[in-house]
Motif scaffolding. Structure first.
Motif, mmCIF file in Angstrom:
data_model
loop_
_atom_site.group_PDB
_atom_site.id
_atom_site.type_symbol
_atom_site.label_atom_id
_atom_site.label_comp_id
_atom_site.label_asym_id
_atom_site.label_seq_id
_atom_site.Cartn_x
_atom_site.Cartn_y
_atom_site.Cartn_z
ATOM 1 N N ALA A 1 0.856 -1.183 0.000
ATOM 2 C CA ALA A 1 0.000 0.000 0.000
ATOM 3 C C ALA A 1 0.885 1.223 0.000
ATOM 4 C CB ALA A 1 -0.898 -0.011 1.229
ATOM 5 N N THR B 1 -5.011 -1.223 -10.712
ATOM 6 C CA THR B 1 -5.974 -1.787 -9.764
ATOM 7 C C THR B 1 -6.906 -2.742 -10.496
ATOM 8 O OG1 THR B 1 -7.417 0.146 -10.109
ATOM 9 C CG2 THR B 1 -5.986 0.166 -8.168
ATOM 10 N N ILE C 1 -8.434 -4.033 -5.552
ATOM 11 C CA ILE C 1 -7.096 -4.392 -5.103
ATOM 12 C C ILE C 1 -6.054 -3.690 -5.968
ATOM 13 C CG2 ILE C 1 -7.026 -6.443 -6.593
ATOM 14 C CD1 ILE C 1 -5.504 -7.884 -4.367
ATOM 15 N N ALA C 2 -4.967 -3.252 -5.346
ATOM 16 C CA ALA C 2 -3.856 -2.632 -6.080
ATOM 17 C C ALA C 2 -2.894 -3.709 -6.550
ATOM 18 C CB ALA C 2 -3.126 -1.630 -5.183
ATOM 19 N N PRO D 1 -7.975 1.685 -3.835
ATOM 20 C CA PRO D 1 -6.688 0.987 -3.809
ATOM 21 C C PRO D 1 -5.587 1.734 -4.571
ATOM 22 C CG PRO D 1 -8.253 -0.170 -5.223
ATOM 23 C CD PRO D 1 -9.022 0.867 -4.481
ATOM 24 N N ILE E 1 -5.872 -4.117 -0.504
ATOM 25 C CA ILE E 1 -7.270 -4.439 -0.789
ATOM 26 C C ILE E 1 -8.140 -3.455 -0.032
ATOM 27 C CG2 ILE E 1 -9.074 -6.199 -0.658
ATOM 28 C CD1 ILE E 1 -6.861 -8.316 -0.647
ATOM 29 N N GLN E 2 -9.040 -2.799 -0.734
ATOM 30 C CA GLN E 2 -9.855 -1.747 -0.136
ATOM 31 C C GLN E 2 -11.347 -2.008 -0.333
ATOM 32 O OE1 GLN E 2 -8.869 0.976 1.610
ATOM 33 N NE2 GLN E 2 -6.678 0.489 1.427
ATOM 34 N N SER F 1 -13.643 4.527 2.959
ATOM 35 C CA SER F 1 -12.859 3.352 2.582
ATOM 36 C C SER F 1 -12.363 2.632 3.829
ATOM 37 C CB SER F 1 -11.659 3.748 1.705
ATOM 38 O OG SER F 1 -10.690 4.449 2.478
ATOM 39 N N ARG G 1 -9.484 -0.765 4.813
ATOM 40 C CA ARG G 1 -8.547 -1.765 4.306
ATOM 41 C C ARG G 1 -8.906 -3.163 4.791
ATOM 42 N NH1 ARG G 1 -3.619 -1.436 2.372
ATOM 43 N NH2 ARG G 1 -3.434 0.749 2.958
ATOM 44 N N THR H 1 -4.234 -8.218 3.253
ATOM 45 C CA THR H 1 -3.893 -9.081 2.124
ATOM 46 C C THR H 1 -3.226 -10.346 2.662
ATOM 47 O OG1 THR H 1 -3.529 -7.153 0.718
ATOM 48 C CG2 THR H 1 -2.605 -9.249 -0.031
#
Length: 304
Positions: free
Chosen positions: A5, A60, A73-74, A187, A193-194, A205, A207, A210
């Motif tokens: 992140a 993302t 998710i990033a 993200p 993962i958001q 938002s 979190r 992960t």
């Protein structure tokens, strides 16, 4: 591979922000992190305008399983952009999307910078944009959200503007105001993962951890998929059965990610709201889902 992140950027001389690891932050922890970030910016002050900035924003993948417009998710694929003051608007693009993205003020990175300057009560000056894109353009990996996030971040730094974070998430409000939903931009801003939602007053938002060792395998189509086309096939109404189907699986998805019980992902990533409806538009979707389910891999996310 999933990205940590982080949002990396520099003020003329490339300076890295501290990396926030995949965990939930309490208000006290958030304040400590904010103080650390501030010291890492080496003298960044409100109202002090900059001549240039370099930002890097991740790809993302959104609509994770049943989390339509909610869970994203990033990924460890990054676009980088340098913005400098100039005598006229100039845009230089290399890499993905070169020759396809707009080369005027309708480009989302330009629109993001303009929005940030408006947030600061200022008019955007003439700027030169140098963009190197590694995120595939219009392929379901958040290229639009990356452009929005990069533009907003660059504009805030150039204008010397801080925005409230804890309890406000002003950056997220600005990004969602442009994008219209949070599952890509959240993200892109925070990484990992958001979860995203609108409270009726503002975007919010949160979190989700992960799980260790979780990796992403990305299937990139050769054709461009436009968000407005993908959304046009979605029904206006749903049955209670469809709603309960997705609520139950979204609950299991978040719990599986929180506990690391990845065996539940086989069922927790099933969907009734958007994947079946888009199967005709994306003919590769159903075969991919069948293969990864058979191999007990994570089911794919859907285009926005």
């Amino acid at each position: 591979m999933l990205s940590k992140a982080s949002l990396r950027f520099s003020l003329q001389t490339r300076q890295r922000a501290l990396t926030a690891r995949g965990m939930l932050f309490s208000p006290a922890a958030h304040k400590r992190m904010a103080r650390s970030l501030s010291s890492g910016f080496q003298g960044f002050e409100d109202g002090v305008e900059r001549d240039s900035v370099t930002v890097a924003v991740p790809a993302t993948s959104a609509n994770m399983g049943p989390g339509f417009d909610t869970i994203g998710i990033a990924l460890n694929v990054w676009n980088t952009m340098t913005v400098e003051r100039s005598d006229k608007l100039q845009i230089h693009v290399s890499g993905e999307g070169s020759g396809k993205v707009p080369m005027d003020d309708s480009n989302l990175v330009v629109f993001g910078v303009k929005t940030a300057f408006e947030q600061a009560g200022m008019k955007m000056p003439p700027l030169r944009f140098k963009c190197h894109n590694r995120i595939p353009f219009a392929r379901g990996l958040g290229s639009s959200s990356a452009g929005i996030t990069a533009g907003l971040l660059a504009g805030l730094v150039l204008s010397g503007t801080r925005v409230p974070v804890w309890g406000h998430e002003t950056f997220l409000q600005l990004a969602c105001g442009i994008e219209g939903h949070p599952d890509n931009v959240a993200p892109a801003i925070y990484g990992g993962i958001q979860l995203g939602m609108h409270t009726g007053e503002r975007w919010l938002s949160s979190r989700v951890p992960t799980p260790h060792g979780l990796q992403a395998i990305v299937f990139i189509p050769e054709s461009i998929g436009e968000t407005k086309v993908a959304r046009a096939v979605l029904p206006e109404t749903l049955t209670y059965k469809e709603a309960v189907y997705n609520i139950s699986r979204a609950s299991f998805l978040v719990n599986a990610l929180n506990t690391g019980n990845l065996a539940d992902l086989k069922y927790a990533t099933q969907d009734a709201l958007h994947q079946p409806q888009r199967s005709a538009q994306f003919p590769h979707m159903t075969p991919v889902i069948e293969v990864v389910t058979h191999l007990q891999f994570f089911r794919p996310c859907s285009p926005c």
